[in-house]
Design a protein around this motif. Structure first.
Motif, PDB file in Angstrom:
ATOM      1  N   LEU A  57     -12.311   4.616   4.849  1.00 19.30           N
ATOM      2  CA  LEU A  57     -12.628   3.249   4.448  1.00 19.30           C
ATOM      3  C   LEU A  57     -11.336   2.581   3.999  1.00 19.30           C
ATOM      4  CD1 LEU A  57     -15.240   1.499   4.085  1.00 19.30           C
ATOM      5  CD2 LEU A  57     -15.153   2.123   1.661  1.00 19.30           C
ATOM      6  N   THR A  58     -11.072   1.370   4.519  1.00 21.98           N
ATOM      7  CA  THR A  58      -9.825   0.679   4.212  1.00 21.98           C
ATOM      8  C   THR A  58     -10.078  -0.609   3.425  1.00 21.98           C
ATOM      9  OG1 THR A  58      -8.772   1.531   6.218  1.00 21.98           O
ATOM     10  CG2 THR A  58      -7.755  -0.390   5.184  1.00 21.98           C
ATOM     11  N   TYR A  59      -9.349  -0.745   2.323  1.00 21.06           N
ATOM     12  CA  TYR A  59      -9.343  -1.976   1.537  1.00 21.06           C
ATOM     13  C   TYR A  59      -7.981  -2.642   1.703  1.00 21.06           C
ATOM     14  CZ  TYR A  59     -13.533  -0.422  -1.001  1.00 21.06           C
ATOM     15  OH  TYR A  59     -14.804  -0.023  -1.337  1.00 21.06           O
ATOM     16  N   GLU A  60      -7.958  -3.967   1.592  1.00 21.80           N
ATOM     17  CA  GLU A  60      -6.697  -4.697   1.641  1.00 21.80           C
ATOM     18  C   GLU A  60      -6.643  -5.704   0.501  1.00 21.80           C
ATOM     19  OE1 GLU A  60      -5.860  -4.492   6.476  1.00 21.80           O
ATOM     20  OE2 GLU A  60      -6.657  -6.354   5.598  1.00 21.80           O
ATOM     21  N   LEU A  61      -5.438  -5.915  -0.040  1.00 18.55           N
ATOM     22  CA  LEU A  61      -5.232  -6.844  -1.156  1.00 18.55           C
ATOM     23  C   LEU A  61      -4.004  -7.686  -0.857  1.00 18.55           C
ATOM     24  CD1 LEU A  61      -6.273  -7.584  -4.049  1.00 18.55           C
ATOM     25  CD2 LEU A  61      -4.537  -6.010  -4.928  1.00 18.55           C
ATOM     26  N   SER A  62      -4.069  -8.970  -1.193  1.00 14.96           N
ATOM     27  CA  SER A  62      -2.991  -9.889  -0.842  1.00 14.96           C
ATOM     28  C   SER A  62      -1.736  -9.704  -1.687  1.00 14.96           C
ATOM     29  CB  SER A  62      -3.468 -11.336  -0.954  1.00 14.96           C
ATOM     30  OG  SER A  62      -3.856 -11.622  -2.292  1.00 14.96           O
ATOM     31  N   ASP A  63      -1.857  -9.085  -2.835  1.00 11.77           N
ATOM     32  CA  ASP A  63      -0.683  -8.823  -3.665  1.00 11.77           C
ATOM     33  C   ASP A  63      -0.780  -7.391  -4.158  1.00 11.77           C
ATOM     34  OD1 ASP A  63       1.758  -9.943  -4.871  1.00 11.77           O
ATOM     35  OD2 ASP A  63       0.734  -9.669  -6.775  1.00 11.77           O
ATOM     36  N   VAL A  64      -0.349  -7.137  -5.376  1.00  7.17           N
ATOM     37  CA  VAL A  64      -0.551  -5.842  -6.013  1.00  7.17           C
ATOM     38  C   VAL A  64      -1.423  -6.073  -7.240  1.00  7.17           C
ATOM     39  CG1 VAL A  64       1.627  -4.867  -5.222  1.00  7.17           C
ATOM     40  CG2 VAL A  64       1.555  -6.092  -7.393  1.00  7.17           C
ATOM     41  N   PRO A  65      -2.227  -5.104  -7.636  1.00  9.14           N
ATOM     42  CA  PRO A  65      -3.023  -5.277  -8.855  1.00  9.14           C
ATOM     43  C   PRO A  65      -2.133  -5.174 -10.082  1.00  9.14           C
ATOM     44  CG  PRO A  65      -3.274  -3.055  -8.025  1.00  9.14           C
ATOM     45  CD  PRO A  65      -2.438  -3.794  -7.003  1.00  9.14           C
ATOM     46  N   ASP A 245       1.933   4.974  -3.430  1.00 13.85           N
ATOM     47  CA  ASP A 245       3.179   4.355  -2.998  1.00 13.85           C
ATOM     48  C   ASP A 245       3.212   2.964  -3.619  1.00 13.85           C
ATOM     49  OD1 ASP A 245       5.462   3.518  -1.773  1.00 13.85           O
ATOM     50  OD2 ASP A 245       4.790   3.871   0.289  1.00 13.85           O
ATOM     51  N   GLU A 246       3.902   2.855  -4.737  1.00  8.05           N
ATOM     52  CA  GLU A 246       3.835   1.645  -5.561  1.00  8.05           C
ATOM     53  C   GLU A 246       4.140   0.377  -4.770  1.00  8.05           C
ATOM     54  OE1 GLU A 246       5.275   0.103  -9.977  1.00  8.05           O
ATOM     55  OE2 GLU A 246       6.120   1.927  -9.112  1.00  8.05           O
ATOM     56  N   GLY A 247       3.239  -0.588  -4.894  1.00 12.31           N
ATOM     57  CA  GLY A 247       3.420  -1.866  -4.239  1.00 12.31           C
ATOM     58  C   GLY A 247       3.113  -1.869  -2.759  1.00 12.31           C
ATOM     59  N   LYS A 248       2.730  -0.714  -2.201  1.00 15.60           N
ATOM     60  CA  LYS A 248       2.496  -0.627  -0.763  1.00 15.60           C
ATOM     61  C   LYS A 248       1.104  -0.086  -0.418  1.00 15.60           C
ATOM     62  CE  LYS A 248       7.382  -0.026   0.389  1.00 15.60           C
ATOM     63  NZ  LYS A 248       8.396   0.861   1.026  1.00 15.60           N
ATOM     64  N   GLN A 249       0.801   1.098  -0.910  1.00 13.05           N
ATOM     65  CA  GLN A 249      -0.454   1.729  -0.488  1.00 13.05           C
ATOM     66  C   GLN A 249      -0.892   2.808  -1.470  1.00 13.05           C
ATOM     67  OE1 GLN A 249      -0.808   4.769   2.818  1.00 13.05           O
ATOM     68  NE2 GLN A 249      -1.637   3.007   3.937  1.00 13.05           N
ATOM     69  N   VAL A 250      -2.201   2.927  -1.608  1.00 11.97           N
ATOM     70  CA  VAL A 250      -2.808   4.013  -2.373  1.00 11.97           C
ATOM     71  C   VAL A 250      -3.835   4.691  -1.487  1.00 11.97           C
ATOM     72  CG1 VAL A 250      -4.453   4.478  -4.229  1.00 11.97           C
ATOM     73  CG2 VAL A 250      -2.423   3.112  -4.700  1.00 11.97           C
ATOM     74  N   VAL A 251      -3.875   6.023  -1.523  1.00 10.50           N
ATOM     75  CA  VAL A 251      -4.841   6.778  -0.733  1.00 10.50           C
ATOM     76  C   VAL A 251      -5.653   7.676  -1.663  1.00 10.50           C
ATOM     77  CG1 VAL A 251      -5.200   8.442   1.121  1.00 10.50           C
ATOM     78  CG2 VAL A 251      -3.367   6.745   1.311  1.00 10.50           C
ATOM     79  N   LEU A 252      -6.975   7.534  -1.606  1.00  7.59           N
ATOM     80  CA  LEU A 252      -7.889   8.365  -2.381  1.00  7.59           C
ATOM     81  C   LEU A 252      -8.616   9.315  -1.444  1.00  7.59           C
ATOM     82  CD1 LEU A 252      -9.535   5.560  -4.579  1.00  7.59           C
ATOM     83  CD2 LEU A 252      -7.664   7.071  -5.253  1.00  7.59           C
ATOM     84  N   VAL A 275      -6.062   1.966   0.345  1.00  9.94           N
ATOM     85  CA  VAL A 275      -5.882   0.620  -0.199  1.00  9.94           C
ATOM     86  C   VAL A 275      -4.498   0.127   0.207  1.00  9.94           C
ATOM     87  CG1 VAL A 275      -5.880  -0.831  -2.244  1.00  9.94           C
ATOM     88  CG2 VAL A 275      -7.358   1.186  -2.163  1.00  9.94           C
ATOM     89  N   ASN A 276      -4.447  -0.851   1.103  1.00  5.33           N
ATOM     90  CA  ASN A 276      -3.181  -1.436   1.536  1.00  5.33           C
ATOM     91  C   ASN A 276      -2.879  -2.687   0.717  1.00  5.33           C
ATOM     92  OD1 ASN A 276      -2.675   0.441   3.620  1.00  5.33           O
ATOM     93  ND2 ASN A 276      -4.094  -0.632   4.969  1.00  5.33           N
ATOM     94  N   LEU A 277      -1.650  -2.786   0.219  1.00  6.95           N
ATOM     95  CA  LEU A 277      -1.260  -3.868  -0.687  1.00  6.95           C
ATOM     96  C   LEU A 277      -0.317  -4.853  -0.012  1.00  6.95           C
ATOM     97  CD1 LEU A 277      -0.593  -1.596  -3.799  1.00  6.95           C
ATOM     98  CD2 LEU A 277      -2.703  -2.829  -3.232  1.00  6.95           C
ATOM     99  N   LYS A 278      -0.253  -6.058  -0.573  1.00  6.47           N
ATOM    100  CA  LYS A 278       0.611  -7.135  -0.097  1.00  6.47           C
ATOM    101  C   LYS A 278       0.332  -7.477   1.366  1.00  6.47           C
ATOM    102  CE  LYS A 278       4.349  -6.675  -3.458  1.00  6.47           C
ATOM    103  NZ  LYS A 278       5.814  -6.556  -3.686  1.00  6.47           N
ATOM    104  N   VAL A 279      -0.927  -7.596   1.699  1.00  3.51           N
ATOM    105  CA  VAL A 279      -1.338  -7.989   3.045  1.00  3.51           C
ATOM    106  C   VAL A 279      -1.568  -9.496   3.046  1.00  3.51           C
ATOM    107  CG1 VAL A 279      -3.021  -7.644   4.884  1.00  3.51           C
ATOM    108  CG2 VAL A 279      -2.434  -5.737   3.354  1.00  3.51           C
ATOM    109  N   ASN A 280      -1.058 -10.182   4.048  1.00  2.00           N
ATOM    110  CA  ASN A 280      -1.233 -11.621   4.147  1.00  2.00           C
ATOM    111  C   ASN A 280      -2.707 -11.987   4.087  1.00  2.00           C
ATOM    112  OD1 ASN A 280      -1.763 -14.156   5.974  1.00  2.00           O
ATOM    113  ND2 ASN A 280       0.375 -14.314   5.320  1.00  2.00           N
ATOM    114  N   PRO A 281      -3.093 -12.999   3.286  1.00  2.00           N
ATOM    115  CA  PRO A 281      -4.512 -13.356   3.147  1.00  2.00           C
ATOM    116  C   PRO A 281      -5.207 -13.648   4.470  1.00  2.00           C
ATOM    117  CG  PRO A 281      -3.225 -14.448   1.461  1.00  2.00           C
ATOM    118  CD  PRO A 281      -2.238 -13.802   2.386  1.00  2.00           C
TER     119      PRO A 281
END
Length: 582
Positions: A57-65, A245-252, A275-281
């Motif tokens: 399952l993949t989540y994406e976020l436009s910035d970092v939390p 991977d700070e600011g880039k990706q987290v894998v659970l 969880v992929n981070l900093k993905v364009n909205p």
């Protein structure tokens, strides 16, 4: 936040806004086609219900939390997803409408037992609880989690500080990084490994809501590395960190030492969660529509995507338009001159064309025009409009009159918005245009979401030095009550030097006193009337400009067990989402 903030956590106070209860989809164990469910189906029940295991399952976020550390976060979406790896004492039941707003025990075996008129709260942990390494979870780990998250604000400043405010001795305890004694804070007692007792300075009638925050998720002291704990979080939930991977990706991945017998809430369906981070909205929207991702932020689709969805009946049928229990507002910084004068603040209130702001945010489907601090879906709300204008388009004459009463003919200031939230930037631009008509010249300053509260808008010294008089924000309740909504944004005691959510730096002794009185009042009606008074007083002081009562338009992803939960600002409940067949 909670910020949501939580954010923010807010429910529909009555069943009229998010249809209460769950549909028959809740009990359907067979995977269904989400496209056949219809618009708003996930606000009424579980769409595509399934117990199917496996897949990624993949989540994406436009910035970092702000942080994945459960003790150092305040965004609603992080409260939501953190439950996969961090179990608090209490949490919210999976389900739509009011069911999604129901408190249920998580680490705790039952709800808290109060005594001493609501000043003492006792919880017993479930038996057999283990961390990812197989070691036992104890009440001492919960105690330590609260101490590190609330009493080391120079190290972990991003979450709320309710425990610091209300526990006996909380104003003197220096936190576990400075206080090296084994005893810790005496007002949190752990008489045995499965019992934890909180001793409060005053009655707190909503304490079960407070311990539903991820700050009560256990942390073994021996594993804590302060702000760097985020790099090696020890899981108490159904998933653990495979990589960070700070600011880039987290894998659970699955936590093999999680035991379903100790956890009636989680299903542990996917094999892996990315969880992929900093993905364009705009990319996030495309990936969601293609069935490849879920928007972790849960703030809804972008304006261009919204137009596509609403003009195509088949696409609209696969959307959920839900009240988020949130307020979109602009804080007026009372510590930045000339907004230390109420007349100058009132000039701002009268000047703003709220229709233009609503349009910039995406129109009525993104929220109704607001005139109070409390949204209609929070107990204590009472319809009012102190700064009413014809058609909600602002009143230039009254704004200029207030400016004159303030001793000004013009004001130069700065306004902040989050750079990765285009609708917030557009709304701020609309406000700038309104203010210019009355002689208030505001310059836009944008900052990234991940650092918005830690480095910029939430740092009082920064805002004062940079002449930031106006701050854009969206707020949801920490829990579904007037107190849960108002405390962190209005109480003077909640002002902190970083991660601050009282962005107006509002410290009114009457409001502080009313908040304290309300939370100790047992009668619900009386308590709610006090919240109404606080709202009225705040609007009279003009430290908050309500813009819209937020609504979110979610594009429903291709996944199982999708339900828009009141507990997490209308987002989908991330606890049991599974991978669907394409």
């Amino acid at each position: 936040m909670r910020r949501s903030a939580l954010a923010a956590i807010a429910a529909i106070g009555s069943a009229s806004l998010l249809l209460a209860g769950c549909s028959k989809a809740d009990d359907n164990k067979n995977e269904k086609d989400t496209k056949s469910a219809g618009a708003n189906a996930a606000t009424q029940g579980v769409v595509n219900a399934s117990d199917k295991k496996g897949g990624t399952l993949t989540y994406e976020l436009s910035d970092v939390p702000d942080s994945f550390d459960p003790g150092n976060t305040y965004y609603a979406y992080m409260y939501n997803i953190s439950r996969l790896y961090a179990r608090p004492l209490m949490t919210f039941a999976p389900g739509a409408g009011q069911k999604g707003n129901t408190l249920v025990p998580d680490l705790a075996a039952s709800k808290g037992v109060s005594s001493d008129g609501g000043k003492t709260w006792t919880y017993k942990l479930r038996s057999g609880l283990k961390y990812q390494d197989g070691t036992a979870i104890t009440s001492k780990d919960v105690k330590y989690a609260v101490e590190r998250s609330n009493f080391a604000r120079d190290v972990l400043s991003l979450g709320p500080n309710y425990f610091q405010q209300f526990l006996v001795g909380g104003d003197k305890y220096k936190g576990p990084y400075k206080d090296k004694s084994a005893k810790g804070l005496a007002s949190i007692a752990t008489p045995d490994d499965t019992t934890i007792v909180f001793h409060l300075k005053q009655a707190f009638q909503e304490f079960d809501y407070l311990v539903a925050a991820p700050q009560t998720a256990p942390v073994p002291q021996s594993k804590d590395k302060g702000v760097d704990y985020v790099k090696n979080i020890v899981s108490s939930g159904s998933y653990k960190f495979q990589s960070y991977d700070e600011g880039k990706q987290v894998v659970l991945v699955r936590n093999e030492n999680w035991d379903a017998k100790t956890d009636p809430l989680r299903k542990q369906l996917p094999d892996k969660i990315v969880v992929n981070l900093k993905v364009n909205p705009d990319t996030i929207d495309k990936d969601v529509l293609a069935g490849d991702a879920i928007d972790l932020g849960g703030t809804g689709v972008q304006t261009a995507t919204q137009a596509q969805l609403l003009t195509d009946a088949s696409k609209k049928a696969n959307t959920d338009n839900t009240y988020g229990g949130r307020l979109v507002y602009m804080a007026v910084n009372s510590k930045v001159a000339p907004f230390d004068k109420v007349e100058c603040r009132k000039a701002v209130e009268y000047a703003i064309d709220k229709v233009s702001v609503q349009t910039a945010e995406g129109g009525p489907i993104r929220g109704d025009i607001a005139s109070t601090v409390l949204p209609p879906d929070i107990p204590g709300y009472a319809k009012a409009d102190v700064y009413a204008s014809k058609g909600n388009k602002g009143d230039v004459a009254k704004a200029k009159a207030q400016l004159k009463a303030c001793g000004k003919t013009s004001i130069n200031t700065n306004i902040t918005a989050r750079s990765d939230r285009p609708q917030e930037v557009d709304a701020a631009t609309a406000i700038i245009n309104s203010l210019k008509k009355v002689g208030i010249n505001a310059t836009l300053k944008t900052y990234p979401s991940g650092k918005y509260f830690t480095d910029y808008a939430g740092v009082p010294k920064f805002t004062e030095k940079q002449n930031i008089g106006l701050i854009m924000v969206q707020w949801g309740a920490d829990w579904p009550s007037g107190y849960g909504f108002l405390q962190q944004i209005l109480n003077g005691k909640a002002i902190s030097q970083s991660g601050n959510m009282n962005l107006s730096q509002y410290d009114n002794k009457d409001v502080n006193s009313l908040l304290e009185k309300a939370i100790g009042t047992q009668d619900n009606a009386e308590r709610n009337s006090l919240y109404t008074q606080i709202d009225q007083k705040t609007m009279d002081d003009a430290v908050i400009v309500p813009l819209t009562y937020f609504k979110v338009l979610l594009a429903r992803p291709n996944a199982t067990n999708l339900v828009s939960t009141a507990a997490f600002s209308g987002q989908y409940d991330y606890l049991n989402i599974g991978v669907a067949s394409k």
